[in-house]
Design a protein around this motif. Structure first.
Motif, short mmCIF file in Angstrom:
data_model
loop_
_atom_site.label_atom_id
_atom_site.label_comp_id
_atom_site.label_asym_id
_atom_site.label_seq_id
_atom_site.Cartn_x
_atom_site.Cartn_y
_atom_site.Cartn_z
N SER A 45 0.85 -1.18 0.00
CA SER A 45 0.00 0.00 0.00
C SER A 45 0.89 1.23 0.00
O SER A 45 1.83 1.33 0.80
N PHE A 46 0.60 2.18 -0.88
CA PHE A 46 1.41 3.39 -1.02
C PHE A 46 0.61 4.61 -0.59
O PHE A 46 -0.50 4.83 -1.06
N GLY A 47 1.20 5.41 0.30
CA GLY A 47 0.59 6.65 0.75
C GLY A 47 1.50 7.83 0.45
O GLY A 47 2.73 7.68 0.36
N LEU A 48 0.91 9.02 0.32
CA LEU A 48 1.67 10.21 -0.04
C LEU A 48 1.13 11.42 0.71
O LEU A 48 -0.07 11.60 0.83
N MET A 49 2.06 12.20 1.25
CA MET A 49 1.68 13.45 1.89
C MET A 49 2.77 14.49 1.65
O MET A 49 3.93 14.16 1.41
N GLU A 50 2.37 15.75 1.70
CA GLU A 50 3.31 16.84 1.46
C GLU A 50 3.96 17.26 2.77
O GLU A 50 3.36 17.18 3.84
N THR A 51 5.22 17.68 2.67
CA THR A 51 5.94 18.14 3.85
C THR A 51 6.78 19.36 3.49
O THR A 51 7.22 19.51 2.35
N SER A 52 6.99 20.23 4.48
CA SER A 52 7.87 21.38 4.29
C SER A 52 9.31 21.03 4.66
O SER A 52 10.23 21.81 4.43
N SER A 53 9.49 19.85 5.23
CA SER A 53 10.83 19.39 5.60
C SER A 53 11.46 18.64 4.45
O SER A 53 10.93 18.62 3.33
N ALA A 54 12.59 17.97 4.72
CA ALA A 54 13.27 17.20 3.68
C ALA A 54 12.42 16.00 3.28
O ALA A 54 11.74 15.38 4.12
N THR A 55 12.47 15.66 2.02
CA THR A 55 11.72 14.51 1.50
C THR A 55 12.24 13.21 2.12
O THR A 55 13.45 13.01 2.23
N MET A 56 11.31 12.34 2.50
CA MET A 56 11.67 11.06 3.11
C MET A 56 10.62 10.02 2.75
O MET A 56 9.43 10.30 2.73
N VAL A 57 11.09 8.82 2.45
CA VAL A 57 10.18 7.71 2.15
C VAL A 57 10.47 6.57 3.13
O VAL A 57 11.62 6.16 3.29
N SER A 58 9.42 6.06 3.76
CA SER A 58 9.56 4.96 4.71
C SER A 58 8.72 3.78 4.28
O SER A 58 7.60 3.95 3.79
N CYS A 59 9.26 2.60 4.43
CA CYS A 59 8.53 1.36 4.13
C CYS A 59 8.42 0.55 5.41
O CYS A 59 9.43 0.30 6.09
N PHE A 60 7.20 0.12 5.72
CA PHE A 60 6.93 -0.61 6.95
C PHE A 60 6.59 -2.06 6.62
O PHE A 60 5.59 -2.34 5.95
N ASN A 61 7.43 -2.97 7.08
CA ASN A 61 7.14 -4.40 6.99
C ASN A 61 6.48 -4.78 8.30
O ASN A 61 7.16 -5.11 9.28
N ASN A 62 5.16 -4.70 8.34
CA ASN A 62 4.43 -4.93 9.58
C ASN A 62 4.41 -6.40 9.99
O ASN A 62 4.19 -6.71 11.16
N LYS A 63 4.63 -7.30 9.04
CA LYS A 63 4.66 -8.72 9.37
C LYS A 63 5.85 -9.04 10.27
O LYS A 63 5.76 -9.84 11.19
N ASP A 64 7.00 -8.41 9.97
CA ASP A 64 8.22 -8.70 10.72
C ASP A 64 8.63 -7.55 11.63
O ASP A 64 9.74 -7.56 12.18
N SER A 65 7.75 -6.54 11.77
CA SER A 65 8.03 -5.38 12.63
C SER A 65 9.35 -4.71 12.26
O SER A 65 10.21 -4.46 13.10
N GLN A 66 9.50 -4.41 10.97
CA GLN A 66 10.70 -3.76 10.48
C GLN A 66 10.33 -2.47 9.74
O GLN A 66 9.28 -2.41 9.10
N GLN A 67 11.20 -1.49 9.83
CA GLN A 67 11.00 -0.23 9.13
C GLN A 67 12.26 0.13 8.35
O GLN A 67 13.37 0.00 8.86
N PHE A 68 12.08 0.58 7.10
CA PHE A 68 13.19 0.98 6.25
C PHE A 68 12.92 2.41 5.79
O PHE A 68 11.82 2.72 5.32
N THR A 69 13.92 3.27 5.92
CA THR A 69 13.73 4.69 5.60
C THR A 69 14.79 5.16 4.61
O THR A 69 15.96 4.79 4.71
N LEU A 70 14.35 5.99 3.67
CA LEU A 70 15.24 6.52 2.65
C LEU A 70 15.14 8.04 2.61
O LEU A 70 14.05 8.60 2.53
#
Length: 343
Positions: A168-193
């Protein structure tokens, strides 16, 4: 009537076929008229189709857009849609587009897929919906993009159209630096770029997020696992509930050893023949074995030992320390009484 005939009659009266196939006319109506449909093209006599039956039945109890076609009685229809192996799962979007379903053949995964398919590839988020969206699927990607980074936004939407069947892909605007996070909820892991200079940064983020701590080994992905450069820990079981239980049990151990080992489960209904080359007696499941593809070594787990996180972790450490000799290949560990009885 004889006793045996009475028993057969009683069993027949209480047995209900799980599959509820539709005919060709109903099928064409189901995939037309802007209707979403996930279709299973099956051949009842094949083991993989039989293995799918219970999960499909569970899914259809709560989702009516799942339908099945019996290719044994509708062969021409299945050929028309390019079905050459069974079961073949295909998604129809109601507008003439057909997409192969590549996700796990589990009720929960198929139901999640249908929910994603009903949404646009990217969901525009507001702060109050963020937490709910983040926890609403097994794999969720959330991009917070600064308006100045329009090129990243464009690349993100393109990526979402490629992976919308799995995340599932979500998008929101921010005034800060651009960041993309992916959440693997099955294994309780988070990856951020946050560094997007590499051209493959976003795809690598997604692939890393999708990689399960404990995957499912199949013919389709075996080369990927065998060429990973790591030893593999195989767990064989016929029941999906058993395999899911093992994943929950061993997740912490798999995370601990992930730099050196790859943990996988094997559905013995489809790939039971893989057990014998790994020193396991065919048909005696659940069972576990460790393989080092680089050196051609196999270490079957002693059958008399329970499969627990602590004991399997200890077995792996014994292998590393040279306390376990590799299987000599002459007979299965079960038949020989297990070469690791002393452990």
């Amino acid at each position: 009537m004889k006793v045996m005939e009475l028993l057969i009659s009683a069993l027949s009266a209480t047995t209900v076929a799980a599959w509820a196939h539709i005919n060709e006319d109903d099928f064409r109506r189901a995939i037309g008229g802007h209707n979403l449909a996930l279709v299973a093209f099956i051949e009842p006599s094949t083991a993989p189709s039989q293995a799918l039956e219970s999960e499909w039945t569970i899914a259809t109890e709560s989702e009516k857009t799942l339908i099945s076609v019996d290719c044994a009685s509708a062969a021409s229809l299945c050929r028309e849609f390019g079905v050459i192996s069974y079961p073949a799962l295909r998604f129809f979007d109601g507008h003439g587009k057909m997409t192969p379903y590549r996700g796990p053949r589990r009720a929960s995964a198929m139901l999640s897929y249908i929910k994603r398919a009903a949404r646009p590839p990217v969901t525009n988020l507001k702060d109050e919906k963020l937490q709910k969206f983040q926890s609403g699927d097994d794999y969720v990607v959330i991009a917070k993009i600064n308006p100045q980074d329009e090129h990243i936004k464009s690349a993100y939407k393109t990526l979402a159209s490629q992976y919308e069947d799995r995340l599932s892909f979500g998008l929101m605007e921010t005034s800060s630096a651009t960041m993309v996070s992916c959440f693997n909820n099955k294994d309780s892991q988070q990856f951020t770029l946050s560094d997007f200079t590499a051209i493959d940064a976003l795809p690598n983020l997604i692939e890393g997020c999708l990689a399960p701590v404990i995957g499912e080994f199949t013919r389709a992905n075996e080369m990927k696992y065998l060429q990973s450069g790591k030893s593999l820990v195989f767990y064989f079981a016929p029941s999906s509930a058993d395999r899911d239980g093992y994943v929950d049990l061993m997740r912490s151990v798999a995370k601990m050893y992930k730099e050196y080992l790859v943990f996988v489960t094997v559905d013995t209904n489809e790939y039971g023949d893989l057990a014998a080359p790994l020193g396991l007696a065919p048909g005696r499941f659940p069972a576990l074995s460790v393989q080092n593809p680089m050196y051609g070594q196999v270490f079957p787990y002693p059958r008399q030992k329970k499969i627990t996180a602590e004991l399997v972790g200890g077995f792996l450490m014994d292998i590393v320390q040279g306390k376990v000799q590799p299987w000599d290949g002459t007979m299965s560990a079960d038949e020989s009484g297990s070469p690791h009885d002393e452990l």
